[in-house]
Design an enzyme around this catalytic site. Structure first.
Site, PDB file in Angstrom:
ATOM      1  N   SER A  27     -50.332 -32.040  30.639  1.00 43.91           N
ATOM      2  CA  SER A  27     -49.883 -33.219  31.701  1.00 43.91           C
ATOM      3  C   SER A  27     -48.500 -32.575  32.313  1.00 43.91           C
ATOM      4  O   SER A  27     -48.303 -33.303  33.196  1.00 43.91           O
ATOM      5  CB  SER A  27     -49.736 -34.456  31.111  1.00 43.91           C
ATOM      6  OG  SER A  27     -50.984 -34.910  30.681  1.00 43.91           O
ATOM      7  N   GLU A  86       0.728  -1.171  -0.156  1.00 40.72           N
ATOM      8  CA  GLU A  86      -0.095  -0.158   0.076  1.00 40.72           C
ATOM      9  C   GLU A  86       0.805   1.284   0.159  1.00 40.72           C
ATOM     10  O   GLU A  86       0.338   2.334  -0.427  1.00 40.72           O
ATOM     11  CB  GLU A  86      -0.980  -0.004   1.229  1.00 40.72           C
ATOM     12  CG  GLU A  86      -1.859  -1.189   1.088  1.00 40.72           C
ATOM     13  CD  GLU A  86      -3.012  -0.700   0.172  1.00 40.72           C
ATOM     14  OE1 GLU A  86      -3.534   0.342  -0.192  1.00 40.72           O
ATOM     15  OE2 GLU A  86      -3.400  -1.676  -0.600  1.00 40.72           O
TER      16      GLU A  86
END
Length: 768
Positions: A455, A177
């Site tokens: 239940s 870069e």
């Protein structure tokens, strides 16, 4: 005219020059004043980090090698033949060698550790520190980073310091870069001229002339506007930054600021976060090909995304490697190994946005009470949760796949589901799912859908019977007969068994394991409906429940989380621990701000809890969940099915030694589904456990219990070994001193003999 203008400029050249330089100097001072507070202070608002639970294990613990390897893979550890670096592991026949990472846990810092874990007969036999040669009683790995609560800017980053970054990464960055980074003053005129000529020659932009410092300025301070004015401002600001700050400070800021991709709606900034996002490991553990991949992406993070365009990303990676090789930054062997290595990236599930919304909803609700200031929740905090991400993913797979399959097979249009999994001992929520389409945000059925539990209420009913041992034992015979009642308004109530049959009499144990309705209704009426309500409250239901007879058939509307709390107390031998998802909160500098209180309370009689857990185990062997017992025949599990009237709600609660799951399947509009607890929710649980390593139930036989012997037909106490007798655990204080002999005579009961180790009933009951 021109002569006069030229003369005027010559006459005023120095004053104009002084004015121009004064203006430039003033503007530079203005820029310096603009830059300094931001660059010298906190440049970024770092989001809160949400962690899963750390995997912790001890010597003699029953945990498989596969379970630990699954965790290491999740954490991004590399498998090697020989372990030399942090973040690596090697697999032996009955051992693992791991170089564990350092981590700041809620209770303090743990340094990196080189350890060997060994197994014998399915249990951990030794944990040794290979550097000190000391034996360790316990080990834990760092928790998995689930996600990050990104602020309104939608930018996410994980800050790193320059000394945490591999040297080859910074060298690659500069070579690719900005080769003159250490020699220019923030702006590189030669680079700008070179880029200008290359772009003119190509007829398009093929090269940039910006330095790393200019790129940093553009990202930190300026807009994306393409104009000469902005470029001039960028250059001047780069000069100011270069003059005021060291190259190291500029490089570190760049490493944390640069954009390297998109994670859903969040921008991934900086190499620290990119390392985790693309490779599931910290930046200091990246290898050469991975470093080259990230550096190569800077030219175009979307264009060179290794997940979307692997071929393009690999070409770019190899170009970066070639640049490093040509510059003698890497040797030939390293270069050839790197370019010949496949492009490997993580799946993307780490830090994925929008994942596990139901669990994150629970975390958010708890944080709203833990942290009064909502702004502090996005200020770099570390939030430690109880999430087991492996259990979460397996539960998601089980729920979504099974619900879709049932809906397709039975032609049910809008079948939905919810699931909560908790750690029985701690009360930590390990998994939560609020929708059959597991990543759907919005209505969280696990927390907010209140459905009749059917239940599932029966253990609370039979608790009130078994706590009166002189009247009720597991062998007691109960009426299974028609019951007709009228409410105060004269409305007739006539409950039925699911099979619409009456058995006359049925053993209490069998009534529970086969989920007979009428015996449960009769027991609830005999022991008091108010006592059922009180028992539900003791088990952890913290909202009012109407004390109506219909409660005995489960006419109680609860969420999957509330059901889980109820059964967690029962499975934990009656010891109540509040369910929770957040365990601790640390400040950004690792100061403990809050920790979950390890509160517990013995809410119900441990002896009765044991009897109920024994019965729930029998449910999976002989009762409504016997399909579960057959599927996992070598493992002792417990569970309870729940089905509501007209098959509108399908429930199942199941647990092994460690984890308890509560599952609901049904229709949001309360339409009939035709699903019982066993044909719907229990199928989800079986699919979940098939992916896990379930651990057989193990329960301590509490004092005050003994093995008693009963007539199978009448429930009367008998001598041991008589034909037609059964042996069951029973509360000693409720047993008679005189019992029936084999010939029917009443005789003195022999004094109880403490069972010998590994006796037949310990093999049968001791693993419950």
């Amino acid at each position: 005219m021109l002569k006069s203008i030229s003369g005027w400029f010559k006459a005023h050249f120095w004053p104009l020059t002084i004015v121009m330089f004064t203006l430039i100097a003033a503007y530079l001072l203005y820029l310096d004043a603009l830059i300094k507070p931001h660059f010298s202070g906190n440049k970024w608002q770092v989001p809160a980090q949400i962690y899963a639970r750390p995997l912790t294990f001890s010597i003699k613990e029953e945990i498989t090698q596969k379970e630990i390897i699954d965790e290491l893979k999740l954490l991004g550890y590399r498998r090697q033949s020989t372990v030399t670096n942090v973040g690596e592991y090697a697999v032996g026949r009955n051992s693992l060698v791991v170089y564990r990472r350092a981590f700041d846990f809620a209770d303090g810092y743990a340094a990196q550790r080189h350890v060997r874990i060994q197994w014998q007969e399915g249990r951990i036999s030794a944990i040794n520190d290979l550097d000190t040669n000391h034996s360790l009683p316990q080990l834990r790995f760092e928790p998995w980073l689930v996600t990050r609560l990104v602020p309104g800017s939608r930018e996410d980053r994980m800050l790193v310091t320059l000394d945490e970054v591999p040297v080859i990464l910074t060298e690659a960055l500069i070579m690719v870069e900005d080769r003159s980074f250490y020699s220019h003053w923030g702006v590189n005129p030669i680079g700008i001229a070179r880029a200008l000529m290359a772009n003119i020659s190509a007829g398009r932009k093929v090269q940039g002339g910006s330095t790393l410092t200019q790129q940093l300025v553009k990202n930190l301070y300026l807009t994306r506007e393409q104009s000469y004015t902005r470029k001039i401002k960028e250059a001047l600001m780069a000069l100011v930054i270069d003059a005021r700050y060291s190259k190291e400070a500029i490089l570190q800021a760049y490493l944390n600021e640069v954009f390297i991709g998109q994670n859903g709606g969040k921008a991934v900034h900086g190499f620290g976060l990119a390392s985790h996002f693309y490779f599931d490991r910290p930046i200091n553990e990246l290898n050469l090909p991975e470093i080259a991949t990230l550096v190569g992406m800077l030219k175009g993070p979307s264009y060179y995304n290794p997940r979307r365009s692997p071929e393009r990303a690999q070409i770019r990676r190899d170009l970066v490697l070639k640049i490093l090789f040509d510059a003698n930054k890497i040797g030939k062997e390293a270069y050839l190994n790197a370019v010949n290595s496949p492009l490997k990236v993580a799946s993307g599930t780490s830090l994925a946005s929008g994942k596990h919304p139901a669990f994150m909803d629970q975390v958010s609700r708890e944080l709203s009470t833990i942290l009064a200031d909502p702004n502090i929740r996005q200020s770099g905090l570390k939030v430690f949760t109880t999430l087991d991400i492996n259990a979460q993913r397996r539960a998601e797979r089980a729920l979504s796949t099974r619900v879709a399959a049932i809906a397709s097979k039975r032609n049910i249009g809008a079948l939905q589901g919810a699931m909560v999994i908790s750690d029985i001992r701690s009360g930590g929520i390990r998994s939560m799912i609020g929708d059959a389409v597991v990543d759907t945000k919005g209505f969280n059925r696990a927390l907010d859908a209140r459905r009749s539990i059917g239940s599932l209420v029966k253990p609370a009913i039979y608790y009130n019977a078994l706590r009166e041992p002189t009247v009720y034992q597991l062998a007691s015979m109960l009426p299974d007969q028609a019951i007709v009642m009228e409410d105060p308004q004269g409305k007739r109530w006539a409950p039925q068994n699911a099979d619409k049959k009456f058995l006359g009499e049925v053993r209490l144990l069998d009534a529970l394991i086969n989920s007979r309705n009428l015996p449960a209704v009769q027991v609830a009426l005999d022991t008091g409906i108010e006592n059922v309500v009180d028992t539900l409250a003791a088990l952890g239901i913290d909202e009012p429940v109407p004390a109506l007879p219909a409660i005995s058939l489960g006419a109680v509307n609860l969420s999957a989380l509330q059901v889980n709390q109820m059964y967690q107390t029962l499975a934990n031998d009656g010891l109540y621990r509040p369910l929770h998802a957040v365990s601790a909160v640390l400040s950004p500098d690792n100061v403990l701000l809050w920790m979950h209180s390890d509160y517990s309370e013995q809410r119900i009689d441990e002896r009765v809890a044991y009897l109920l857990n024994y019965a729930l185990h029998k449910v999976t062997k002989e009762g409504t969940a016997k399909q579960l017992g057959a599927r996992f025949g070598g493992i002792n599990l417990a569970g309870k099915t729940g089905t509501t009237n007209d098959y509108r709600d399908s429930w199942f609660v199941g647990f092994d030694r460690n984890l308890l799951a509560s599952i609901w399947v049904g229709d949001d509009n309360n339409a009939k589904t035709g699903l019982s607890g066993s044909s719907g929710a229990m199928q989800v649980y079986m699919d979940f456990q098939a992916q896990m390593e379930p651990k057989s139930l193990s329960r301590r036989f509490p004092s005050g219990l003994e093995i008693a012997h009963f007539n199978a037909k009448t429930g009367a106490q008998m001598l041991a070994g008589c034909p037609g007798s059964i042996s069951l655990p029973a509360i000693s204080s409720g047993l008679n001193e005189k019992v029936m002999s084999c010939n029917g005579a009443v005789v003195q009961k022999p004094k109880p003999v403490k069972p010998k180790k590994r006796s037949w009933w310990e093999r049968l009951l001791g693993n419950l």
